[in-house]
Design a protein around this motif. Structure first.
Motif: not given
Length: 251
Positions: A149-165
């Motif tokens: 998930i990119p934003s202006i100042d960073k890129i956040e990484i989300i593991k698929a297994d950590d997604i509830l919905f």
């Protein structure tokens, strides 16, 4: 020894990478070097290396096209991208075959982190006697193990297994995570429906994609609802109920 191929068209970057690998990873054998896509494909088919170091931009081509041509049921290499472009790194993060990516100029810290991850993956696969990695379990398509998930100042990484919905919010998508965090991206829900693993994520409603592994139970009384492990309740659209039953092998 672990065999590796380097695909890099810049001589300075190539020498830096080779030097750092020789200093920090005695167990890695640089089996070959290619400077364009055609040579890289030929070299890969010949050597079948455990690790691929891929410069993303190679003249008028990029190494994603190389992977699209060689990836298949027998592909079991760890892919580490190198790039001087932050825009390219976003695509690399979301690419299903990615083990790691390193921004140029190559830092020793980033290289060690990515290579250690690759070596760990190789060791796990050898122990299991299974050379197909997690993102290749669904033969019909390759799915990423994480979302960027990119934003202006960073890129956040989300593991698929950590997604509830995932929740649609107009043109945006909200990721509801197991730790209670909510991440927002400017891409719509339909894009993530195509991106997420269809053996794990199901679109129960025009506004929701749910991680099936996070469902506690489904309430069939007073309408159909998914009760998640965090006690959140989500509606199941009537038109999706029959398809969900087939998905759950109930029909």
């Amino acid at each position: 020894m672990i065999n590796a191929i380097i695909v890099e068209d810049d001589a300075v970057s190539l020498n830096i990478l080779k030097s750092k690998l020789r200093i920090h990873f005695k167990e890695i054998n640089i089996a070959g070097v290619a400077r364009n896509i055609n040579d890289a494909i030929h070299l890969y088919k010949q050597l079948k290396p455990e690790i691929l170091f891929l410069d993303i931009n190679l003249g008028n081509e990029n190494s994603f096209s190389m992977l699209d041509r060689i990836v298949g049921g027998e592909f079991n290499s760890q892919v580490i991208f190198t790039t001087s472009s932050r825009e390219s790194s976003i695509k690399a993060i979301n690419y299903p075959e990615t083990t790691g990516y390193i921004l140029k100029p190559i830092s020793t810290k980033d290289l060690i982190r990515s290579v250690n991850k690759a070596i760990s993956n190789i060791e796990v696969s050898l122990k299991l006697g299974n050379f197909e990695y997690e993102h290749q379990t669904n033969k019909s398509r390759r799915y990423p193990k994480f979302i960027a998930i990119p934003s202006i100042d960073k890129i956040e990484i989300i593991k698929a297994d950590d997604i509830l919905f995932c929740e649609a919010d107009g043109r945006y998508t909200k990721f509801h995570l197991v730790n209670g965090d909510i991440k927002i991206t400017s891409r719509n829900l339909g894009e993530y429906e195509r991106l997420l693993n269809k053996s794990q994520f199901f679109r129960i409603h025009h506004s929701y994609i749910v991680n099936i592994l996070m469902i506690n139970h489904i309430n069939k009384l007073e309408g159909n609802y998914c009760h998640l492990t965090n006690h959140k309740t989500l509606p199941i659209a009537k038109r999706r109920q029959e398809e969900l039953n087939r998905f759950l092998n109930l029909k």
